[in-house]
Design an enzyme around this catalytic site. Structure first.
Site, short mmCIF file in Angstrom:
data_model
loop_
_atom_site.label_atom_id
_atom_site.label_comp_id
_atom_site.label_asym_id
_atom_site.label_seq_id
_atom_site.Cartn_x
_atom_site.Cartn_y
_atom_site.Cartn_z
N ASP A 63 0.81 -1.21 0.00
CA ASP A 63 0.00 0.00 0.00
C ASP A 63 0.85 1.26 0.00
O ASP A 63 2.05 1.23 0.27
CB ASP A 63 -0.92 0.02 1.23
CG ASP A 63 -2.19 -0.77 1.02
OD1 ASP A 63 -2.45 -1.18 -0.12
OD2 ASP A 63 -2.93 -0.98 2.00
N LYS A 85 -3.66 3.24 -2.40
CA LYS A 85 -4.90 3.99 -2.51
C LYS A 85 -4.77 5.24 -1.64
O LYS A 85 -4.65 5.12 -0.42
CB LYS A 85 -6.10 3.16 -2.06
CG LYS A 85 -6.36 1.94 -2.92
CD LYS A 85 -7.51 1.10 -2.39
CE LYS A 85 -8.85 1.80 -2.55
NZ LYS A 85 -9.21 2.00 -3.96
N MET A 200 -7.92 9.53 8.48
CA MET A 200 -8.28 10.12 7.18
C MET A 200 -9.36 11.19 7.32
O MET A 200 -10.34 11.21 6.57
CB MET A 200 -8.74 9.01 6.22
CG MET A 200 -7.69 7.94 5.99
SD MET A 200 -8.31 6.43 5.20
CE MET A 200 -9.26 5.69 6.55
#
Length: 284
Positions: A63, A85, A200
């Protein structure tokens, strides 16, 4: 009391990391997928099983949040495939990543799916496991230190402390579309616990702050933002819930970042240990 020997069968003494060579680590079989948490960033925070997987795999599908320093530990000849991502940037589709894991496993590869933090903490590890189960691909889960705990520790914030909070909520600050999650009951969350840790959440932080205040959260509640947690470039910023919009208007926050709401911010003045020469070590 009997003394335990740290030696090989031929009597040669082992010391340091060499002692791990004799340990009965689980065999990483061909055709298996290991979903492994690499930790919050600092290579030194990865687990022994993570290190073992790096040394045993044929291909690593990693990732965006995996520290490149961790990838140095793969064995020679291991394939590296990026499947990062990141919000607002071109990214691999989740279904395509899951399909690729299945393809590699069906080709007889030992597949290491390497994720920042923990695979099951907002890492979509559960979704990938669903696809693996459906395809009858055997797998193992190796947990990792999640940024919502490890990152707080490096910022001098105890996730829980008997003098401030006996509970904590972990939540994500955006949904699949990048917007503030509509399926979070913000009114219930607002006063459910003294401490809320948000992953996030920087992009939607002003909207989240408004929702929490509307749900009854105090405007003067402390907000701590930890960017690049556990890395030498870690930065910590502070504001108040009612001042988030103004704060964001004149502050450029680096991401990835963890947002922490609540009174544990007060402990930072006492526990801020990650300073000076300690930051110069890239291992952590």
């Amino acid at each position: 009391m009997d003394k335990q020997s740290n030696s090989t069968a031929d009597g040669a003494a082992l010391s340091g990391f060499a002692r791990l060579d004799a340990e009965p680590f689980p065999i990483f079989e061909p055709g298996w997928v290991w979903l492994v948490g690499a930790g919050p960033g600092a290579p030194g925070l990865m687990s022994l099983l993570c290190y073992h997987a790096l040394q045993s795999s044929d291909v690593v599908v990693y990732d965006a949040l995996v520290n490149p320093g961790i990838l140095k530990w793969v064995r020679p000849g291991t394939e590296l495939e990026y499947a990062g991502k990141r919000g607002g940037k071109p990214s691999a589709q989740q279904r395509d990543i899951s399909v690729r894991l299945i393809e590699l496993a069906q080709a007889g590869k030992r597949v290491l799916r390497l994720k920042g933090g923990d695979p099951f903490m907002f890492g979509r590890g559960g979704e990938e496991c669903q696809h693996l189960v459906k395809a009858k691909i055997p797998f193992r889960i190796v947990p990792g230190i999640t940024a919502g705990i490890g990152g707080l520790a490096y910022a001098g914030l105890p996730a829980t402390h008997r003098d401030t909070n006996h509970s904590v909520i972990f939540l994500t600050g955006h949904d699949a579309s990048g917007k503030m999650p509509a399926n979070v009951n913000w009114q219930a969350v607002a006063t459910a616990t003294p401490v809320i840790v948000m992953y996030m959440a920087v992009k939607n932080l002003d909207e989240i702050a408004e929702a929490l205040i509307a749900g009854g959260r105090a405007k003067d509640d402390a907000v701590t933002i930890i960017s690049n947690a556990t890395l030498p470039q870690q930065a910590v910023a502070h504001t108040r819930l009612g001042e988030v919009r103004e704060f964001l208007s004149h502050t450029e926050l680096a991401t990835p970042a963890i947002v922490v709401l609540g009174p544990i911010a007060d402990w930072r003045a006492v526990f801020d240990w990650y300073q000076g020469a300690l930051r110069e070590n890239p291992v952590g």
